[in-house]
Structure formats: structure tokens, C-alpha cells
Design a protein around this motif. Structure first.
Motif, PDB file in Angstrom:
ATOM      1  N   GLN A   1      62.161  71.033  42.174  1.00 20.95           N
ATOM      2  CA  GLN A   1      62.503  69.857  41.387  1.00 20.95           C
ATOM      3  C   GLN A   1      63.427  70.258  40.237  1.00 20.95           C
ATOM      4  OE1 GLN A   1      61.406  66.792  42.285  1.00 20.95           O
ATOM      5  NE2 GLN A   1      60.249  67.677  43.986  1.00 20.95           N
ATOM      6  N   LYS A   2      64.003  69.270  39.605  1.00 18.77           N
ATOM      7  CA  LYS A   2      64.883  69.516  38.446  1.00 18.77           C
ATOM      8  C   LYS A   2      64.129  70.244  37.331  1.00 18.77           C
ATOM      9  CE  LYS A   2      68.703  67.559  39.784  1.00 18.77           C
ATOM     10  NZ  LYS A   2      69.921  68.326  39.966  1.00 18.77           N
ATOM     11  N   ILE A   3      62.826  70.005  37.186  1.00 22.57           N
ATOM     12  CA  ILE A   3      62.050  70.665  36.144  1.00 22.57           C
ATOM     13  C   ILE A   3      61.997  72.179  36.365  1.00 22.57           C
ATOM     14  CG2 ILE A   3      59.794  70.370  37.267  1.00 22.57           C
ATOM     15  CD1 ILE A   3      60.470  70.037  33.498  1.00 22.57           C
ATOM     16  N   HIS A   4      62.021  72.620  37.625  1.00 21.65           N
ATOM     17  CA  HIS A   4      62.028  74.051  37.922  1.00 21.65           C
ATOM     18  C   HIS A   4      63.350  74.677  37.480  1.00 21.65           C
ATOM     19  CE1 HIS A   4      59.093  72.566  41.093  1.00 21.65           C
ATOM     20  NE2 HIS A   4      58.372  73.265  40.233  1.00 21.65           N
ATOM     21  N   GLU A   5      64.440  73.972  37.733  1.00 23.43           N
ATOM     22  CA  GLU A   5      65.753  74.450  37.282  1.00 23.43           C
ATOM     23  C   GLU A   5      65.805  74.481  35.756  1.00 23.43           C
ATOM     24  OE1 GLU A   5      68.804  72.070  39.126  1.00 23.43           O
ATOM     25  OE2 GLU A   5      67.841  72.270  41.078  1.00 23.43           O
ATOM     26  N   ALA A   6      65.260  73.450  35.109  1.00 26.92           N
ATOM     27  CA  ALA A   6      65.245  73.402  33.647  1.00 26.92           C
ATOM     28  C   ALA A   6      64.451  74.573  33.074  1.00 26.92           C
ATOM     29  CB  ALA A   6      64.652  72.074  33.179  1.00 26.92           C
ATOM     30  N   GLN A   7      63.356  74.921  33.735  1.00 29.50           N
ATOM     31  CA  GLN A   7      62.547  76.063  33.309  1.00 29.50           C
ATOM     32  C   GLN A   7      63.377  77.341  33.338  1.00 29.50           C
ATOM     33  OE1 GLN A   7      59.371  76.942  36.029  1.00 29.50           O
ATOM     34  NE2 GLN A   7      58.429  78.435  34.677  1.00 29.50           N
ATOM     35  N   VAL A   8      64.103  77.565  34.420  1.00 27.17           N
ATOM     36  CA  VAL A   8      64.915  78.775  34.549  1.00 27.17           C
ATOM     37  C   VAL A   8      66.068  78.765  33.549  1.00 27.17           C
ATOM     38  CG1 VAL A   8      66.318  80.161  36.115  1.00 27.17           C
ATOM     39  CG2 VAL A   8      64.264  79.057  36.963  1.00 27.17           C
ATOM     40  N   ILE A   9      66.655  77.615  33.321  1.00 26.06           N
ATOM     41  CA  ILE A   9      67.749  77.517  32.349  1.00 26.06           C
ATOM     42  C   ILE A   9      67.234  77.832  30.942  1.00 26.06           C
ATOM     43  CG2 ILE A   9      69.344  75.892  31.238  1.00 26.06           C
ATOM     44  CD1 ILE A   9      69.683  74.649  34.089  1.00 26.06           C
ATOM     45  N   THR A  10      66.015  77.407  30.636  1.00 23.64           N
ATOM     46  CA  THR A  10      65.408  77.757  29.351  1.00 23.64           C
ATOM     47  C   THR A  10      65.248  79.261  29.232  1.00 23.64           C
ATOM     48  OG1 THR A  10      64.237  75.653  29.226  1.00 23.64           O
ATOM     49  CG2 THR A  10      63.357  77.472  27.906  1.00 23.64           C
ATOM     50  N   TYR A  11      64.723  79.897  30.277  1.00 28.31           N
ATOM     51  CA  TYR A  11      64.595  81.365  30.278  1.00 28.31           C
ATOM     52  C   TYR A  11      65.960  82.024  30.088  1.00 28.31           C
ATOM     53  CZ  TYR A  11      59.921  80.704  32.347  1.00 28.31           C
ATOM     54  OH  TYR A  11      58.628  80.340  32.590  1.00 28.31           O
ATOM     55  N   MET A  12      66.953  81.478  30.785  1.00 27.03           N
ATOM     56  CA  MET A  12      68.303  82.027  30.714  1.00 27.03           C
ATOM     57  C   MET A  12      68.815  82.021  29.276  1.00 27.03           C
ATOM     58  SD  MET A  12      71.687  80.607  32.685  1.00 27.03           S
ATOM     59  CE  MET A  12      71.902  79.197  31.622  1.00 27.03           C
ATOM     60  N   LYS A  13      68.607  80.911  28.586  1.00 28.52           N
ATOM     61  CA  LYS A  13      69.067  80.796  27.202  1.00 28.52           C
ATOM     62  C   LYS A  13      68.294  81.732  26.284  1.00 28.52           C
ATOM     63  CE  LYS A  13      70.723  76.093  27.742  1.00 28.52           C
ATOM     64  NZ  LYS A  13      70.512  74.682  27.394  1.00 28.52           N
ATOM     65  N   LEU A  14      66.978  81.838  26.476  1.00 28.48           N
ATOM     66  CA  LEU A  14      66.155  82.693  25.628  1.00 28.48           C
ATOM     67  C   LEU A  14      66.450  84.175  25.831  1.00 28.48           C
ATOM     68  CD1 LEU A  14      62.759  80.813  25.950  1.00 28.48           C
ATOM     69  CD2 LEU A  14      64.199  80.963  23.902  1.00 28.48           C
ATOM     70  N   CYS A  15      66.840  84.549  27.042  1.00 24.01           N
ATOM     71  CA  CYS A  15      67.105  85.957  27.360  1.00 24.01           C
ATOM     72  C   CYS A  15      68.584  86.314  27.288  1.00 24.01           C
ATOM     73  CB  CYS A  15      66.603  86.284  28.761  1.00 24.01           C
ATOM     74  SG  CYS A  15      64.840  86.185  28.952  1.00 24.01           S
ATOM     75  N   ASN A  16      69.437  85.331  27.008  1.00 26.97           N
ATOM     76  CA  ASN A  16      70.885  85.548  27.014  1.00 26.97           C
ATOM     77  C   ASN A  16      71.371  86.067  28.357  1.00 26.97           C
ATOM     78  OD1 ASN A  16      71.502  84.635  24.432  1.00 26.97           O
ATOM     79  ND2 ASN A  16      70.991  86.605  23.524  1.00 26.97           N
ATOM     80  N   CYS A  17      70.823  85.536  29.430  1.00 31.70           N
ATOM     81  CA  CYS A  17      71.258  85.888  30.788  1.00 31.70           C
ATOM     82  C   CYS A  17      72.162  84.781  31.319  1.00 31.70           C
ATOM     83  CB  CYS A  17      70.056  86.030  31.718  1.00 31.70           C
ATOM     84  SG  CYS A  17      69.023  87.433  31.338  1.00 31.70           S
ATOM     85  N   THR A  18      73.050  85.132  32.226  1.00 31.21           N
ATOM     86  CA  THR A  18      73.939  84.123  32.811  1.00 31.21           C
ATOM     87  C   THR A  18      73.754  83.981  34.315  1.00 31.21           C
ATOM     88  OG1 THR A  18      75.690  85.767  33.044  1.00 31.21           O
ATOM     89  CG2 THR A  18      75.710  84.446  31.041  1.00 31.21           C
ATOM     90  N   VAL A  19      72.874  84.778  34.890  1.00 28.24           N
ATOM     91  CA  VAL A  19      72.674  84.741  36.340  1.00 28.24           C
ATOM     92  C   VAL A  19      71.182  84.550  36.610  1.00 28.24           C
ATOM     93  CG1 VAL A  19      72.986  85.991  38.507  1.00 28.24           C
ATOM     94  CG2 VAL A  19      74.620  86.319  36.642  1.00 28.24           C
TER      95      VAL A  19
END
Length: 85
Positions: free
Chosen positions: A29-47
Motif C-alpha cells: 500500500q501507499k503507507i508502506h512506501e511512505a514508511q520507507v520514504i520516511t526512513y530514507m529521509k531520516l538516514c539520508n539515503c537515496t536508494v
């Protein structure tokens, strides 16, 4: 997984560059993608990769993002992208 200061837990953080989030759900679901995008922002990851194991063929349960993606949005790996079915 790696625990972030704000209480989130990343399933896998590889070489401080790649976030891998594992699921076993009926449908991503979109919420799963949002979860990963949050992690991405917190970890400064782009992939990142979001992998759902509750599918008939694993290739149909993989989503990911990289700035090198040819499409601007989310890259989805499925049978339509793979000519060798």
C-alpha cells in the motif's frame, strides 16, 4: 534492523546507502512506501527496496527507488518489465 533515534526500525540498512524494507502483506500500500520514504529521509539515503514476500512470484513483490531510475516515479519490477517469463 537498525533502530533510529525516533523509534523507527529499518529492516536493513546496507552500507549506509540502501534501505531494504521487508513485508509479508496481501498487497503493498501507499503507507508502506511512505514508511520507507520516511526512513530514507531520516538516514539520508537515496536508494530503497520494498519487498513483499506474500506474492506468487517474488519479482512481482519488489518495488524500489533510485535517482538513476529512468522513470521519475517509483520503479516497479514485474513481469511486464521482464521479457524472459
Amino acid at each position: 534492523g537498525m533502530r533510529l533515534d525516533c523509534g523507527y526500525r529499518v529492516d536493513m540498512l546496507i552500507d549506509d546507502q540502501l534501505i531494504v524494507e521487508l513485508k509479508a502483506v496481501e498487497q503493498l500500500q501507499k503507507i508502506h512506501e511512505a514508511q520507507v520514504i520516511t526512513y530514507m529521509k531520516l538516514c539520508n539515503c537515496t536508494v530503497w527496496l520494498l519487498i513483499n514476500f506474500n506474492v506468487n512470484q517474488l519479482k512481482n513483490g519488489i518495488r524500489g527507488y533510485s535517482p538513476r531510475c529512468t522513470r521519475r516515479a517509483l520503479c516497479e519490477f514485474s513481469s511486464k518489465d521482464n521479457k524472459e517469463d
